[in-house]
Design an enzyme around this catalytic site. Structure first.
Site, short mmCIF file in Angstrom:
data_model
loop_
_atom_site.label_atom_id
_atom_site.label_comp_id
_atom_site.label_asym_id
_atom_site.label_seq_id
_atom_site.Cartn_x
_atom_site.Cartn_y
_atom_site.Cartn_z
N GLY A 147 61.16 141.18 80.82
CA GLY A 147 61.42 142.62 80.80
C GLY A 147 62.34 142.99 79.66
N VAL A 197 59.86 139.06 75.01
CA VAL A 197 60.85 139.80 75.80
C VAL A 197 60.77 141.26 75.35
CG1 VAL A 197 63.32 140.24 76.05
CG2 VAL A 197 62.44 137.93 76.36
N CYS A 198 60.98 142.18 76.30
CA CYS A 198 61.04 143.61 76.02
C CYS A 198 59.71 144.10 75.43
CB CYS A 198 62.24 143.89 75.10
SG CYS A 198 62.77 145.62 75.07
N THR A 199 59.76 144.92 74.40
CA THR A 199 58.53 145.47 73.82
C THR A 199 57.79 144.45 72.97
OG1 THR A 199 59.78 146.37 71.95
CG2 THR A 199 59.43 147.83 73.82
N GLY A 200 58.27 143.24 72.93
CA GLY A 200 57.53 142.17 72.27
C GLY A 200 56.15 141.99 72.87
#
Length: 275
Positions: free
Chosen positions: A199, A149-152
């Site tokens: 996202g 999730v996200c910048t993962g």
């Protein structure tokens, strides 16, 4: 006249009989459908146990992790591990400490789900940590599902796990994914074969439910959504680049600009360093 009356009575009787039969058949069909859904739910829940490994690292965004962890932890026959470099509590970027359940060395080699959260400060530091990226590469490459999730997703990319795959990310880092050979997609959740990426931040709940449907079936995911009362109605229509005003977008870019530039530079260095 009697003949007409009799005919009318026969019509009424026939209509009532048809209506009653149809209602019974409809009710029976609905009952059969409900029973089938319930049996499918039980069948999916009785499948072999699942093992999920969720990565922790300093200055990650807590909600990136907590929302998916909530969904995974409520799936039947599922064990969720919180994995960090060391045993001590890991501080998130909102000063919320999260306690790991095991270290890198204690983590099983084979996982059903390997998950990486994000967070600007945490991602920047993690990109410089080859021990962490090696762990992501090793456990991720062996996992049944590789997720983030996200910048993962930037960390998955740096670990060599997104080359040739479509992926989501935080809106500010989405254009960094091609550095690692990935195709960026601006969606809440992106599924490409066994890669499932979400996202930014709040997309963690959408991601968790999509993953639940993948692992235990749509009926289980729908049940989870109701239990969590996930029925979002944000007070402002400002949650994406497409809906936020130009002024809000400019303000956000101004606040995040230095962090995003630093992450891009470190992502490019990691890509060169790790081939």
């Amino acid at each position: 006249m009697n003949r007409d009356l009799n005919f009318t009575r026969r019509e009424v009787f026939s209509a009532l009989t048809f209506g009653t039969t149809s209602a019974l058949l409809s009710s029976d069909s609905a009952a059969q459908t409900k029973a089938k859904d319930q049996s499918q739910l039980v069948a999916r829940d009785s499948e072999k146990p699942l093992t999920c490994g969720l990565l922790l690292f300093p200055n990650m965004t807590a909600l990136d992790l907590v929302a998916p962890q909530l969904v995974m932890s409520k799936l039947p026959n599922t064990v969720v591990h919180l994995i960090a470099e060391s045993q001590g509590p890991v501080m998130s970027d909102s000063d919320l400490a999260i306690v790991p359940t095991m270290t890198f060395e204690q983590c099983p080699d084979e996982l059903d789900v390997f998950f990486v959260p994000g967070g600007p400060k945490g991602t920047l530091t993690a990109l410089q940590n080859d021990r962490l990226l090696d762990f992501v590469s090793h456990r991720g490459s062996r996992a049944r599902y590789i997720t983030s999730v996200c910048t993962g997703s930037v960390l998955l990319g740096a670990a060599g796990l997104l080359k040739g795959y479509k992926a989501a990310s935080y809106w500010g880092t989405l254009d960094m994914l091609p550095v690692f050979g990935a195709t960026p997609v601006s969606d809440r959740v992106v599924k490409d074969r066994n890669r499932i990426t979400g996202g930014g931040i709040t997309a963690g709940l959408d991601f968790g439910l999509e993953l639940a449907a993948e692992l235990r079936g749509e009926q289980r995911a729908r049940l989870q959504q109701l239990i969590m009362e996930y029925d979002p109605r944000p007070p402002f229509d400002s949650g994406s680049l497409n809906t936020a005003s130009a002024e809000t977008v400019a303000h956000a870019r101004g606040l995040l600009g230095p962090s995003l530039l630093a992450i891009r530079a470190e992502a490019e260095r990691a890509a060169r360093r790790r081939g």
